[in-house]
Design a protein around this motif. Structure first.
Motif, mmCIF file in Angstrom:
data_model
loop_
_atom_site.group_PDB
_atom_site.id
_atom_site.type_symbol
_atom_site.label_atom_id
_atom_site.label_comp_id
_atom_site.label_asym_id
_atom_site.label_seq_id
_atom_site.Cartn_x
_atom_site.Cartn_y
_atom_site.Cartn_z
ATOM 1 N N ASP A 70 17.148 -3.441 -16.312
ATOM 2 C CA ASP A 70 15.737 -3.070 -16.315
ATOM 3 C C ASP A 70 15.162 -2.872 -14.920
ATOM 4 O O ASP A 70 14.220 -2.096 -14.747
ATOM 5 C CB ASP A 70 14.914 -4.116 -17.073
ATOM 6 C CG ASP A 70 15.223 -4.101 -18.562
ATOM 7 O OD1 ASP A 70 15.532 -3.015 -19.099
ATOM 8 O OD2 ASP A 70 15.181 -5.177 -19.186
ATOM 9 N N GLU A 71 15.693 -3.596 -13.936
ATOM 10 C CA GLU A 71 15.228 -3.461 -12.554
ATOM 11 C C GLU A 71 16.434 -3.283 -11.629
ATOM 12 O O GLU A 71 16.846 -4.212 -10.945
ATOM 13 C CB GLU A 71 14.411 -4.684 -12.147
ATOM 14 C CG GLU A 71 13.121 -4.834 -12.927
ATOM 15 C CD GLU A 71 12.309 -6.028 -12.455
ATOM 16 O OE1 GLU A 71 11.231 -5.784 -11.880
ATOM 17 O OE2 GLU A 71 12.759 -7.166 -12.648
ATOM 18 N N PRO A 72 16.992 -2.076 -11.625
ATOM 19 C CA PRO A 72 18.252 -1.859 -10.916
ATOM 20 C C PRO A 72 18.189 -2.087 -9.415
ATOM 21 O O PRO A 72 19.202 -2.423 -8.811
ATOM 22 C CB PRO A 72 18.596 -0.401 -11.225
ATOM 23 C CG PRO A 72 17.397 0.209 -11.797
ATOM 24 C CD PRO A 72 16.517 -0.874 -12.310
ATOM 25 N N CYS A 73 17.038 -1.930 -8.807
ATOM 26 C CA CYS A 73 16.918 -2.062 -7.352
ATOM 27 C C CYS A 73 16.256 -3.362 -6.920
ATOM 28 O O CYS A 73 15.781 -3.484 -5.789
ATOM 29 C CB CYS A 73 16.171 -0.859 -6.781
ATOM 30 S SG CYS A 73 17.056 0.704 -7.028
ATOM 31 N N GLU A 74 16.216 -4.336 -7.800
ATOM 32 C CA GLU A 74 15.659 -5.652 -7.481
ATOM 33 C C GLU A 74 16.745 -6.706 -7.650
ATOM 34 O O GLU A 74 17.451 -6.711 -8.664
ATOM 35 C CB GLU A 74 14.492 -5.989 -8.421
ATOM 36 C CG GLU A 74 13.282 -5.116 -8.247
ATOM 37 C CD GLU A 74 12.589 -5.316 -6.912
ATOM 38 O OE1 GLU A 74 12.638 -6.444 -6.361
ATOM 39 O OE2 GLU A 74 12.010 -4.343 -6.405
#
Length: 185
Positions: A70-74
């Motif tokens: 859901d939050e690939p860059c976090e």
């Protein structure tokens, strides 16, 4: 005759156990960055529980940071993170970082370096073939617009922000060069 049967059965069981033991120790090698650019090569692997994934860092400065679909860059809270691994251009043997696969659940990974994740620098272990696929994960990463450079934080960069940045660059370069259109979008 009974002896031959017992011996054959014992050898079959032993060879199965040895194969299973050897299978547990497979290592999947992944190149981080380098000549291929802002990518992990390969960008996904399918691994069995007990397998290892060994990341080989090449030139530039990258990370192997666990995230979520859901939050690939976090970064995933409680997830793994190699930290930044700077590698010189002429370094032939950069550092490595290894993770052990515990189960068949997907493991999502990205690079924390500025703009690398939204440029597509993501990786997965055991990404599903349907539903939350690697292709969808990559698309989400590219759409994230995460930019750590501006204001020291993360935000989704609007077209208006991008136009302001271009205008600032044009103004700066026009003062330096005396030419108004020194920077193009």
């Amino acid at each position: 005759m009974l002896f031959n049967f017992i011996l054959t059965a014992s050898l079959a069981i032993l060879s199965s156990a040895l194969f299973a033991e050897a299978r547990k120790h497979k290592t999947h090698d992944v190149i981080v960055g380098g000549a291929a650019g802002l990518v992990y090569t390969p960008n996904q692997v399918h691994a069995e529980p007990g397998d290892k994934v060994k990341f080989h860092f090449q030139f530039k400065n990258h990370t192997v940071t666990q995230s979520s679909f859901d939050e690939p860059c976090e970064p995933l809270k409680g997830g793994f993170d190699s930290g930044f691994m700077p590698v010189d251009m002429d370094d032939k043997h950069g550092p490595t970082f290894t993770i052990k696969v515990k189960d068949y659940d997907p493991i999502w990974v990205h690079c924390e370096q500025i703009d690398h994740c939204p440029s597509g620098m993501v990786f997965a272990v055991n990404a599903p073939k349907k539903g939350n696929t690697f292709k969808k994960f990559l698309k989400k990463a590219k759409a994230s617009g995460k930019d750590n450079y501006h204001d020291g934080g993360s935000y989704k960069r609007s077209e208006e922000d991008a136009e302001e940045d271009i205008e600032e660059k044009r103004n700066l370069l026009s003062r330096i060069t005396g030419k108004r259109d020194a920077v193009e979008a």
